[in-house]
Design an enzyme around this catalytic site. Structure first.
Site, PDB file in Angstrom:
ATOM      1  N   GLY A  72       0.801  -1.220   0.000  1.00  0.00           N
ATOM      2  CA  GLY A  72       0.000   0.000   0.000  1.00  0.00           C
ATOM      3  C   GLY A  72       0.834   1.270   0.000  1.00  0.00           C
ATOM      4  O   GLY A  72       0.638   2.166  -0.824  1.00  0.00           O
ATOM      5  N   ARG A  73       1.796   1.368   0.913  1.00  0.00           N
ATOM      6  CA  ARG A  73       2.578   2.611   1.021  1.00  0.00           C
ATOM      7  C   ARG A  73       3.600   2.750  -0.103  1.00  0.00           C
ATOM      8  O   ARG A  73       4.324   3.738  -0.156  1.00  0.00           O
ATOM      9  CB  ARG A  73       3.241   2.680   2.398  1.00  0.00           C
ATOM     10  CG  ARG A  73       4.063   1.461   2.769  1.00  0.00           C
ATOM     11  CD  ARG A  73       4.378   1.425   4.255  1.00  0.00           C
ATOM     12  NE  ARG A  73       5.078   0.213   4.665  1.00  0.00           N
ATOM     13  CZ  ARG A  73       4.469  -0.922   5.021  1.00  0.00           C
ATOM     14  NH1 ARG A  73       3.165  -1.005   5.001  1.00  0.00           N
ATOM     15  NH2 ARG A  73       5.187  -1.970   5.395  1.00  0.00           N
ATOM     16  N   GLU A 121       5.432   2.877   9.152  1.00  0.00           N
ATOM     17  CA  GLU A 121       4.739   1.596   8.960  1.00  0.00           C
ATOM     18  C   GLU A 121       5.732   0.538   8.473  1.00  0.00           C
ATOM     19  O   GLU A 121       5.594  -0.644   8.776  1.00  0.00           O
ATOM     20  CB  GLU A 121       3.571   1.755   7.954  1.00  0.00           C
ATOM     21  CG  GLU A 121       2.563   0.620   8.023  1.00  0.00           C
ATOM     22  CD  GLU A 121       1.240   0.950   7.325  1.00  0.00           C
ATOM     23  OE1 GLU A 121       0.279   1.372   7.985  1.00  0.00           O
ATOM     24  OE2 GLU A 121       1.172   0.771   6.100  1.00  0.00           O
ATOM     25  N   LYS A 154      -7.759  -2.551  14.823  1.00  0.00           N
ATOM     26  CA  LYS A 154      -8.909  -2.789  13.919  1.00  0.00           C
ATOM     27  C   LYS A 154      -9.852  -3.817  14.543  1.00  0.00           C
ATOM     28  O   LYS A 154     -11.076  -3.656  14.527  1.00  0.00           O
ATOM     29  CB  LYS A 154      -8.426  -3.321  12.562  1.00  0.00           C
ATOM     30  CG  LYS A 154      -7.676  -2.315  11.709  1.00  0.00           C
ATOM     31  CD  LYS A 154      -7.308  -2.965  10.374  1.00  0.00           C
ATOM     32  CE  LYS A 154      -6.377  -2.083   9.567  1.00  0.00           C
ATOM     33  NZ  LYS A 154      -5.893  -2.718   8.349  1.00  0.00           N
TER      34      LYS A 154
END
Ligand SMILES: O=P(O)(O)OC[C@H]1O[C@](O)(CO)[C@@H](O)[C@@H]1O
Length: 519
Positions: A255-256, A341, A485
């Site tokens: 993602g990053r 992250e 989460k």
């Protein structure tokens, strides 16, 4: 840590006490007049002055030795070949592979057809058709973390290069104020939503996408599907939600690290497929530098090793990033995710606990605004950290008297952090003393073009990789985000019922407070 790496680590550690306590940058410059030449280095589109850091060539040589014993050469080859470098998820990390193949810089593979490139190719075609469609006036990109920060930051950074007729908006936050405010004044039939989620399971993005879908119909729109484009590695889930068009991103692109994939759609709309290809080319040029330059002349390697030195050996707990360019105002947020992250880990890639600090916290704000916020702390606070300045030589405007003053301010801050000053006659001793000897780095670009931005971002990605290799961690997973989460799902149910049984006292008390008015 294996024996050879441990020996190399200990030999760096032996130097650290002196550099943390006794090394003085001012004396170092006096003693070694060529210090700037010795500790500055160039790579495609980026020059870097690392001479105002608490190190010298001896430290760098020992760090390079450590990097070799940590297996940097082999790991770099594996990364760029698209091998598995993320063992906990059994995935490669394809960001550099993708742009290098796409840019045709990799000799003999330039025209390679590979399904992992398809999503990027489809995205560029779609971007051009959106640009040519006057019926679409607004594009709302919905995505969070790596599925939002990169496109938003790059769209802002390259604003002078925009050539599209559409207005671009970004929504990431679960907080409904974000979407609600964005939708004010938009017309369904003239709006295109881009829903970006690699996993298609991110609560924020799915909630925002559903609300946008409902808004579309509530405002009188018919047939929402064609107004929703999904970018995902889970096409079947996006199709089931009614998305009219799906762009594929490979599972192997984290993602990053995903700006270079179909996730970059808003940027490709803004600057065109040609502009996006320039971004990829700039990044691929940095990839080539990272691959080909020997470790001792390799900018991402130097920066990654400096990060290890500052954090693990000098115990500097954070790094402040100050880009002196309005376009780069979201760069600190983007790099926070990239660095924290990726390398905010406390275990080795094999799961065993590490006994040294890994990545420092990254924070920052654009210059010169930040000078009037936290520079007091940087210059005279009790804690010493490192500061990183990003300067751009040429502006994209011709307003008199701005850019030279801006550059002078950036240079002055770095100079003041190093040189310090004593209170003069008639000044207030203590209050007007500046200790100096505070480390900083300056990265210099000629201009903020798509190519230069691509190179800068790829530089940061490789730097993170280098530090991660030396620390022995897996830079490509992010298990640390999962517990929160899971707990949130449980608390959401409790918020609906007010049930606090089995909760810790603080969470139960807070839930009671909220439920007094809500449940
Ligand atoms: O693209 P997705 O799957 O919606 O994920 C968004 C972001 O969420 C994270 O998984 C963290 O929660 C990031 O790594 C990622 O960039």
């Amino acid at each position: 840590m294996d024996t050879e790496k441990n020996v190399a680590w200990q030999s760096v550690a032996k130097l650290a006490e002196y550099y943390a306590k006794a090394f003085d940058l001012r004396s170092a410059f006096n003693k070694t007049p060529q210090r700037f030449e010795e500790l500055s280095i160039s790579a495609p589109h980026v020059r870097a002055d690392l001479s105002k850091n608490l190190w010298d060539r001896e430290v760098l040589a020992k760090l390079l030795n450590l990097a070799e014993h940590a297996g940097l050469n082999e790991r770099r080859t594996a990364l760029l070949a698209g091998d598995i470098v993320n063992p906990t998820e059994k995935r490669p990390a394809l960001h550099a592979w993708l742009r290098t193949r796409f840019s045709g810089i990799a000799t003999n593979t330039a025209q390679e057809s590979d399904e992992r490139l398809q999503g990027l190719q489809d995205m560029l075609v779609l971007a051009e058709s959106i640009r040519a469609n006057p019926a679409i006036e607004n594009i709302v990109h919905i995505g969070i973390g790596g599925s939002g920060l990169g496109p938003e930051m790059a769209v802002q950074a390259l604003q002078p290069h925009h050539s599209c007729g559409q207005r671009l908006h970004f929504v990431g936050n679960l907080d409904g104020h974000d979407l609600h405010q964005t939708l004010q004044g938009l017309t369904p039939e003239r709006t295109l939503f881009v829903v970006a989620s690699k996993s298609w399971s991110t609560v924020e993005t799915l909630r925002n996408a559903r609300s946008a879908w409902d808004w579309f119909h509530a405002q009188g729109g018919v047939n929402a599907g064609p107004h929703f484009v999904a970018v995902t590695a889970k096409p079947e889930l996006a199709t089931a939600m009614g998305m009219g068009r799906i762009l594929h991103m490979p599972e192997g692109v984290g993602g990053r690290y995903s700006l270079w994939s179909a996730i970059g759609l808003p940027l490709a709309v803004a600057i065109g497929a040609g502009g996006f290809a320039e971004l990829l080319r700039g990044a691929a040029a940095m990839d080539a530098h990272f691959t080909d330059a020997p470790l001792q002349a390799n900018l991402p390697v130097w920066l990654g090793l400096l990060d290890v030195w500052n954090s693990s050996f000098l115990q500097l707990a954070s790094r402040c990033l100050v880009p002196y360019h309005h376009g780069l105002r979201r760069l600190p947020a983007y790099l926070q995710q990239l660095e924290m992250e990726s390398n905010g880990k406390r275990v080795h890639a094999n799961g065993t606990a590490l006994d040294y600090p890994t990545t420092a916290a990254l924070w920052g704000e654009v210059g010169s605004n930040s000078q009037h916020a936290f520079f007091q702390w940087l210059h005279q606070g009790t804690q010493r950290i490192s500061t990183e300045f990003v300067l751009v030589r040429r502006p994209a405007h011709c307003l008199e008297g701005h850019h030279d003053t801006l550059l002078a301010n950036g240079l002055a801050q770095a100079q003041a952090l190093m040189a310090g000053a004593e209170a003069g006659v008639g000044q207030l001793p203590g209050h007007q003393d500046f200790p100096g000897n505070r480390p900083s780095t300056v990265l210099l670009l000629d201009e903020l073009s798509p190519t230069a931005l691509g190179a800068l971002l790829a530089l940061y990605e490789h730097r993170v990789f280098v530090a991660g290799v030396v620390w022995g961690i897996n830079s490509f997973d992010q298990w640390g985000v999962e517990l929160g989460k899971t707990l949130a799902k449980n608390l959401q149910q409790r918020l609906a019922t007010g049930n606090t049984s089995g909760l810790d006292g603080s969470t139960a008390g807070l839930l009671h407070w909220i439920c007094e008015t809500q449940c």
